[in-house]
Scaffold this motif. Sequence first.
Motif, mmCIF file in Angstrom:
data_model
loop_
_atom_site.group_PDB
_atom_site.id
_atom_site.type_symbol
_atom_site.label_atom_id
_atom_site.label_comp_id
_atom_site.label_asym_id
_atom_site.label_seq_id
_atom_site.Cartn_x
_atom_site.Cartn_y
_atom_site.Cartn_z
ATOM 1 N N ARG A 154 6.321 -6.604 -3.016
ATOM 2 C CA ARG A 154 6.828 -6.309 -4.368
ATOM 3 C C ARG A 154 7.990 -5.329 -4.352
ATOM 4 O O ARG A 154 8.920 -5.432 -5.148
ATOM 5 C CB ARG A 154 5.714 -5.749 -5.256
ATOM 6 C CG ARG A 154 4.722 -6.788 -5.733
ATOM 7 C CD ARG A 154 3.907 -6.261 -6.891
ATOM 8 N NE ARG A 154 4.733 -6.000 -8.071
ATOM 9 C CZ ARG A 154 4.289 -5.412 -9.182
ATOM 10 N NH1 ARG A 154 3.030 -5.025 -9.255
ATOM 11 N NH2 ARG A 154 5.087 -5.210 -10.200
ATOM 12 N N VAL A 155 7.946 -4.361 -3.426
ATOM 13 C CA VAL A 155 9.015 -3.353 -3.400
ATOM 14 C C VAL A 155 10.110 -3.710 -2.404
ATOM 15 O O VAL A 155 11.094 -2.988 -2.268
ATOM 16 C CB VAL A 155 8.450 -1.949 -3.071
ATOM 17 C CG1 VAL A 155 7.434 -1.531 -4.095
ATOM 18 C CG2 VAL A 155 7.848 -1.915 -1.669
ATOM 19 N N ASP A 213 15.746 1.058 -7.780
ATOM 20 C CA ASP A 213 15.345 1.945 -8.864
ATOM 21 C C ASP A 213 14.163 2.794 -8.384
ATOM 22 O O ASP A 213 13.036 2.305 -8.288
ATOM 23 C CB ASP A 213 14.949 1.107 -10.075
ATOM 24 C CG ASP A 213 14.640 1.963 -11.299
ATOM 25 O OD1 ASP A 213 14.201 3.122 -11.124
ATOM 26 O OD2 ASP A 213 14.818 1.466 -12.417
ATOM 27 N N THR A 214 14.425 4.051 -8.084
ATOM 28 C CA THR A 214 13.394 4.940 -7.551
ATOM 29 C C THR A 214 12.175 5.003 -8.461
ATOM 30 O O THR A 214 11.046 4.873 -8.004
ATOM 31 C CB THR A 214 13.959 6.364 -7.366
ATOM 32 O OG1 THR A 214 15.075 6.303 -6.490
ATOM 33 C CG2 THR A 214 12.905 7.298 -6.789
ATOM 34 N N LYS A 215 12.404 5.204 -9.738
ATOM 35 C CA LYS A 215 11.300 5.350 -10.674
ATOM 36 C C LYS A 215 10.457 4.079 -10.733
ATOM 37 O O LYS A 215 9.220 4.143 -10.735
ATOM 38 C CB LYS A 215 11.825 5.681 -12.067
ATOM 39 C CG LYS A 215 10.714 5.947 -13.082
ATOM 40 C CD LYS A 215 11.288 6.347 -14.438
ATOM 41 C CE LYS A 215 10.153 6.615 -15.419
ATOM 42 N NZ LYS A 215 10.665 6.998 -16.763
ATOM 43 N N LYS A 216 11.106 2.929 -10.750
ATOM 44 C CA LYS A 216 10.371 1.666 -10.824
ATOM 45 C C LYS A 216 9.504 1.461 -9.580
ATOM 46 O O LYS A 216 8.327 1.098 -9.676
ATOM 47 C CB LYS A 216 11.347 0.504 -10.969
ATOM 48 C CG LYS A 216 10.656 -0.853 -11.096
ATOM 49 C CD LYS A 216 11.676 -1.965 -11.292
ATOM 50 C CE LYS A 216 10.969 -3.318 -11.401
ATOM 51 N NZ LYS A 216 11.941 -4.427 -11.595
ATOM 52 N N LEU A 217 10.067 1.715 -8.401
ATOM 53 C CA LEU A 217 9.313 1.555 -7.160
ATOM 54 C C LEU A 217 8.143 2.527 -7.111
ATOM 55 O O LEU A 217 7.048 2.182 -6.658
ATOM 56 C CB LEU A 217 10.223 1.775 -5.963
ATOM 57 C CG LEU A 217 11.358 0.759 -5.787
ATOM 58 C CD1 LEU A 217 12.206 1.127 -4.590
ATOM 59 C CD2 LEU A 217 10.804 -0.639 -5.629
ATOM 60 N N TYR A 218 8.392 3.737 -7.575
ATOM 61 C CA TYR A 218 7.333 4.749 -7.605
ATOM 62 C C TYR A 218 6.202 4.308 -8.531
ATOM 63 O O TYR A 218 5.021 4.391 -8.179
ATOM 64 C CB TYR A 218 7.924 6.079 -8.052
ATOM 65 C CG TYR A 218 6.898 7.134 -8.346
ATOM 66 C CD1 TYR A 218 6.097 7.652 -7.335
ATOM 67 C CD2 TYR A 218 6.734 7.630 -9.637
ATOM 68 C CE1 TYR A 218 5.148 8.624 -7.602
ATOM 69 C CE2 TYR A 218 5.793 8.598 -9.912
ATOM 70 C CZ TYR A 218 5.006 9.089 -8.896
ATOM 71 O OH TYR A 218 4.066 10.052 -9.170
ATOM 72 N N GLU A 219 6.552 3.821 -9.714
ATOM 73 C CA GLU A 219 5.530 3.402 -10.684
ATOM 74 C C GLU A 219 4.718 2.214 -10.160
ATOM 75 O O GLU A 219 3.511 2.125 -10.400
ATOM 76 C CB GLU A 219 6.199 3.061 -12.019
ATOM 77 C CG GLU A 219 6.720 4.291 -12.750
ATOM 78 C CD GLU A 219 7.486 3.949 -14.014
ATOM 79 O OE1 GLU A 219 7.825 2.752 -14.204
ATOM 80 O OE2 GLU A 219 7.765 4.871 -14.812
ATOM 81 N N ILE A 220 5.369 1.299 -9.437
ATOM 82 C CA ILE A 220 4.648 0.174 -8.846
ATOM 83 C C ILE A 220 3.617 0.690 -7.851
ATOM 84 O O ILE A 220 2.457 0.266 -7.840
ATOM 85 C CB ILE A 220 5.625 -0.794 -8.138
ATOM 86 C CG1 ILE A 220 6.468 -1.540 -9.169
ATOM 87 C CG2 ILE A 220 4.855 -1.796 -7.272
ATOM 88 C CD1 ILE A 220 7.574 -2.379 -8.558
ATOM 89 N N SER A 221 4.039 1.640 -7.015
ATOM 90 C CA SER A 221 3.141 2.204 -6.001
ATOM 91 C C SER A 221 1.955 2.900 -6.641
ATOM 92 O O SER A 221 0.811 2.746 -6.206
ATOM 93 C CB SER A 221 3.912 3.177 -5.113
ATOM 94 O OG SER A 221 4.999 2.548 -4.484
ATOM 95 N N SER A 252 0.643 2.366 -9.547
ATOM 96 C CA SER A 252 -0.277 1.399 -10.174
ATOM 97 C C SER A 252 -1.228 0.814 -9.134
ATOM 98 O O SER A 252 -2.403 0.571 -9.421
ATOM 99 C CB SER A 252 0.511 0.288 -10.864
ATOM 100 O OG SER A 252 1.185 -0.539 -9.925
#
Length: 209
Positions: free
Chosen positions: A72-73, A89-97, A99
Amino acid sequence: KEFRIKKGLTQEQVAEVFGITAQAISKWETDAGMPDISQIVPLARVLEVSTDCLLGVEETEQDAVFAELKSRVGAVDTFAFDFAREGMDTKKLYEISVSYFEEHPTFPMIAYYCLRGLAQMITENPDWRDKASLMAEGERYANCIARYETAPDRLFRAYYVLARMYRALNEPVKAKEVMAQIPEVYGDRVYFEAEVAMADGDYETALQK
């Protein structure tokens, strides 16, 4: 034996493929003997299973979930998961992790992704959230890694990332305490000290170490 039976093959039929006796196949199936390494791949093909499956190296739930997260990342491997890469997108990758971690709070590799992402977010913006909550979150991921990680290199890498987080939050004492947990044997600690110096732009110290 299990895979042979599922395929509907007899010991004699498998033995014929390899030009050996059925007795040899029987020994493989009862742990009285082992196939030659050159026979593993052909045997896996005959039984229509992977060599990992044949050798008992089965994918665990953690492996499957972690593989899905990496997909996914867009990560190639654990340490290539760089939140600072151009176009990501740092924030998006962080939020995926995060979750994934909420669903699997005992999976150390996912906790590492979260810690790495959090450290990157803090480095980019130390005032992103209040300091206490950021430290508590980072320590939560680090505690998971310390408790469940079995590979020393990954554990030491997590300590390094945690130390970088503390430095970004202006907590040099805590950063030093964490770095001290990396053993000096084989130069591991010196290696990570060099990485800290490199990240801080102190290239001369990094080169010396």
